[in-house]
Design a protein around this motif. Structure first.
Motif, PDB file in Angstrom:
ATOM      1  N   GLY A 112       8.840  -5.978   1.040  1.00 34.49           N
ATOM      2  CA  GLY A 112       8.858  -5.094  -0.125  1.00 34.49           C
ATOM      3  C   GLY A 112       7.562  -4.304  -0.192  1.00 34.49           C
ATOM      4  N   CYS A 113       7.336  -3.635  -1.301  1.00 37.33           N
ATOM      5  CA  CYS A 113       6.059  -2.930  -1.496  1.00 37.33           C
ATOM      6  C   CYS A 113       5.517  -3.388  -2.846  1.00 37.33           C
ATOM      7  CB  CYS A 113       6.272  -1.421  -1.496  1.00 37.33           C
ATOM      8  SG  CYS A 113       4.841  -0.505  -2.129  1.00 37.33           S
ATOM      9  N   PRO A 114       4.384  -4.096  -2.857  1.00 37.96           N
ATOM     10  CA  PRO A 114       3.839  -4.582  -4.133  1.00 37.96           C
ATOM     11  C   PRO A 114       3.607  -3.457  -5.147  1.00 37.96           C
ATOM     12  CG  PRO A 114       2.730  -5.651  -2.295  1.00 37.96           C
ATOM     13  CD  PRO A 114       3.610  -4.588  -1.693  1.00 37.96           C
ATOM     14  N   VAL A 146       7.353   8.472  -3.891  1.00 38.71           N
ATOM     15  CA  VAL A 146       8.479   7.900  -3.128  1.00 38.71           C
ATOM     16  C   VAL A 146       8.332   6.394  -2.934  1.00 38.71           C
ATOM     17  CG1 VAL A 146       9.323   9.928  -1.880  1.00 38.71           C
ATOM     18  CG2 VAL A 146       7.440   8.605  -0.938  1.00 38.71           C
ATOM     19  N   ASN A 147       7.112   5.882  -3.081  1.00 38.57           N
ATOM     20  CA  ASN A 147       6.891   4.429  -2.977  1.00 38.57           C
ATOM     21  C   ASN A 147       7.366   3.773  -4.271  1.00 38.57           C
ATOM     22  OD1 ASN A 147       5.374   5.709  -0.988  1.00 38.57           O
ATOM     23  ND2 ASN A 147       3.831   4.107  -0.946  1.00 38.57           N
ATOM     24  N   SER A 148       8.665   3.781  -4.476  1.00 41.30           N
ATOM     25  CA  SER A 148       9.258   3.255  -5.705  1.00 41.30           C
ATOM     26  C   SER A 148      10.708   2.895  -5.410  1.00 41.30           C
ATOM     27  CB  SER A 148       9.207   4.326  -6.808  1.00 41.30           C
ATOM     28  OG  SER A 148       9.899   5.488  -6.387  1.00 41.30           O
ATOM     29  N   TYR A 234      -0.678   0.509  -8.662  1.00 44.56           N
ATOM     30  CA  TYR A 234      -1.670   0.786  -7.606  1.00 44.56           C
ATOM     31  C   TYR A 234      -1.230   0.082  -6.326  1.00 44.56           C
ATOM     32  CZ  TYR A 234      -2.816  -3.891  -9.169  1.00 44.56           C
ATOM     33  OH  TYR A 234      -2.692  -5.202  -9.535  1.00 44.56           O
ATOM     34  N   CYS A 235      -1.767   0.553  -5.210  1.00 46.34           N
ATOM     35  CA  CYS A 235      -1.542  -0.114  -3.926  1.00 46.34           C
ATOM     36  C   CYS A 235      -2.701  -1.081  -3.726  1.00 46.34           C
ATOM     37  CB  CYS A 235      -1.503   0.917  -2.797  1.00 46.34           C
ATOM     38  SG  CYS A 235      -1.697   0.153  -1.170  1.00 46.34           S
ATOM     39  N   GLU A 236      -2.391  -2.361  -3.583  1.00 39.48           N
ATOM     40  CA  GLU A 236      -3.474  -3.345  -3.486  1.00 39.48           C
ATOM     41  C   GLU A 236      -4.298  -3.175  -2.216  1.00 39.48           C
ATOM     42  OE1 GLU A 236      -1.077  -6.825  -4.010  1.00 39.48           O
ATOM     43  OE2 GLU A 236      -0.615  -6.993  -1.870  1.00 39.48           O
ATOM     44  N   GLN A 328      -5.067  -4.947   5.055  1.00 38.50           N
ATOM     45  CA  GLN A 328      -3.802  -5.056   5.796  1.00 38.50           C
ATOM     46  C   GLN A 328      -2.656  -5.238   4.810  1.00 38.50           C
ATOM     47  OE1 GLN A 328      -3.426  -7.670   9.174  1.00 38.50           O
ATOM     48  NE2 GLN A 328      -1.478  -6.691   9.661  1.00 38.50           N
ATOM     49  N   CYS A 329      -1.615  -4.416   4.981  1.00 37.39           N
ATOM     50  CA  CYS A 329      -0.433  -4.543   4.126  1.00 37.39           C
ATOM     51  C   CYS A 329       0.418  -5.688   4.677  1.00 37.39           C
ATOM     52  CB  CYS A 329       0.358  -3.238   4.112  1.00 37.39           C
ATOM     53  SG  CYS A 329       1.845  -3.386   3.103  1.00 37.39           S
ATOM     54  N   LYS A 330       0.479  -6.775   3.903  1.00 40.23           N
ATOM     55  CA  LYS A 330       1.160  -7.973   4.397  1.00 40.23           C
ATOM     56  C   LYS A 330       2.669  -7.763   4.530  1.00 40.23           C
ATOM     57  CE  LYS A 330      -2.284 -11.178   2.595  1.00 40.23           C
ATOM     58  NZ  LYS A 330      -3.167 -10.140   2.018  1.00 40.23           N
TER      59      LYS A 330
HETATM   60  S1  SF4 Z   1       0.300  -0.091   2.035  1.00 40.10           S
HETATM   61 FE1  SF4 Z   1       0.427  -0.176  -0.228  1.00 40.10          FE
HETATM   62  S2  SF4 Z   1       1.923   1.381  -0.823  1.00 40.10           S
HETATM   63 FE2  SF4 Z   1       2.180   1.003   1.416  1.00 40.10          FE
HETATM   64  S3  SF4 Z   1       3.805  -0.573   1.520  1.00 40.10           S
HETATM   65 FE3  SF4 Z   1       1.826  -1.666   1.516  1.00 40.10          FE
HETATM   66  S4  SF4 Z   1       1.468  -2.119  -0.699  1.00 40.10           S
HETATM   67 FE4  SF4 Z   1       3.077  -0.549  -0.599  1.00 40.10          FE
END
Ligand code: SF4
Length: 377
Positions: A112-114, A146-148, A234-236, A328-330
């Motif tokens: 997913g996307c936090p 779009v990140n929604s 926000y993007c963590e 890093q995006c987990k």
């Molecule tokens: S980098 Fe940030 S905005 Fe992109 S998928 Fe990961 S948490 Fe979501």
């Protein structure tokens, strides 16, 4: 009789070499019928098996424009697969295929996307209702990054609003202000704030909406005076980057230039030499003269790839020695050779797994938001 899908557990003991060979065998067998998309934040191992690499909207547009593919695998996160499904399975496209939908598969459903998860439909509806007590809602354009979720895009589409990307956020906001005097921008407060500041909107004309607080944490007067209501999301990964990281890069590499993503906070964007979308950051590095030194503030998998591709101009992530193991995006990392091999072999067998399907009732309004975005450019 329908077949039973292959089991993911049967792939657990295969080596990287075996998995790669099996993925390539399916790609050979299906040719252009199979489209594998890879977001820039995917690992090199996964990227090696993708047909197209890009940022979220570039990839969805590819998914929408490729008329000869019969299945899509999205190496990315859930909202991207939803967008691909909305665009690739438009009613006219389904009709042209004799009623057949294209399955859009996400190798790991937990990808997913936090940030997208920080704005749900119930909270946005609640916010909209509360705003309606203090301002005329026909004066407010709802805009979603779009990140929604698809549901959020549908919410905006149904109310004359639209979607945006980090590339076209300014064009979308300019379009919105040409229609109505106020905007509600969700879910990323930083992309909203950074773009509005760039457009000359003053900080005092923006308010932050925290759905956990009455009136989002605002007074009625502040709501009435606000030109922009920014969701608190926000993007963590990008929010972790601080001004001190830029300072450390400058200390460790004198003369270094710094490029950051606009999902970073305002202080970081102001302090950087350049802020831009993933595509823009890649372009800056490509166009840099050999010998220029660049530190990049975005997801580390992409930055590490840029260091390998352009060792003569990219020094690494912002923060220098203090950036090790950070950014890093987990959830992006959840796509692996194992679940990719399992996904494509199930497609080849006619038993697609992890198919992301947006109900048409939601997709219709979400598509409006996406189409308005394309028209606003
Ligand atoms: S980098 Fe940030 S905005 Fe992109 S998928 Fe990961 S948490 Fe979501």
């Amino acid at each position: 009789m329908s077949q039973i899908p292959l089991l993911l557990s049967d792939y657990a003991t295969l080596s990287a070499k075996e998995l790669s060979e099996r993925i390539e065998a399916v790609r050979q067998q299906l040719g252009r019928k199979l489209l594998i998309l890879g977001h820039h934040y995917q690992s090199d191992a996964v990227i090696a098996h993708t047909d197209i690499q890009g940022d979220s909207f570039q990839l969805s547009r590819e998914a929408s424009e490729r008329v000869d593919c019969e299945s899509i695998v999205f190496g990315g996160v859930h909202f991207m697969a939803e967008t691909a499904d909305i665009l690739a399975n438009r009613p006219e496209r389904i009709a042209s295929r004799g009623g057949r939908r294209i399955p859009v598969c996400l190798p790991d459903l937990e990808a997913g996307c936090p940030m997208a998860d920080l704005a749900n439909e119930v909270e946005i509806t609640d916010c909209w209702t509360q705003l309606g007590s203090y301002v005329d809602l026909t004066e407010v354009t709802p805009i979603t990054y779009v990140n929604s979720t698809a549901a959020l895009k549908a919410f905006c589409g149904a109310r004359g609003g639209l979607a945006c990307t980090s590339t076209n956020a300014r064009a979308v906001l300019e379009w919105a202000f040409a229609q109505r005097p106020r905007v509600l921008f969700v879910p990323d407060q930083h992309l909203g704030c950074n773009t509005l500041v760039q457009m000359g909107v003053r900080r005092e004309e923006m308010i932050l909406w925290n759905p956990k607080l009455p009136l989002g944490g605002n007074t009625p007067e502040a709501i009435q005076q606000a030109k922009a209501i920014l969701w608190y999301g926000y993007c963590e990964v990008h929010q972790e980057i601080g001004v001190q990281d830029l300072e450390r890069s400058r200390q460790e590499t004198p003369g270094v230039k710094i490029g950051v993503h606009p999902e970073c906070c305002e202080a970081v964007v102001t302090s950087a030499d350049v802020a831009g979308s993933t595509a823009k950051l890649i372009q800056i590095v490509k166009n840099a003269a050999p010998g220029e030194r660049w530190a990049i503030g975005t997801e580390r998998i992409l930055v590490e790839r840029l260091v390998r591709l352009y060792p003569d101009r990219v020094v690494g992530c912002v923060g220098g020695s203090a950036s090790v193991g950070r950014y890093q995006c987990k959830t992006m990392a959840k796509t692996t050779l194992t679940n990719l091999a399992w996904t494509v072999e199930n497609i080849a067998r006619g038993t697609p797994v992890n198919v992301i399907t947006v109900p048409e009732a939601v997709a219709t309004d979400a598509r409006l938001a996406l189409e308005r975005m394309l028209a606003a450019k």
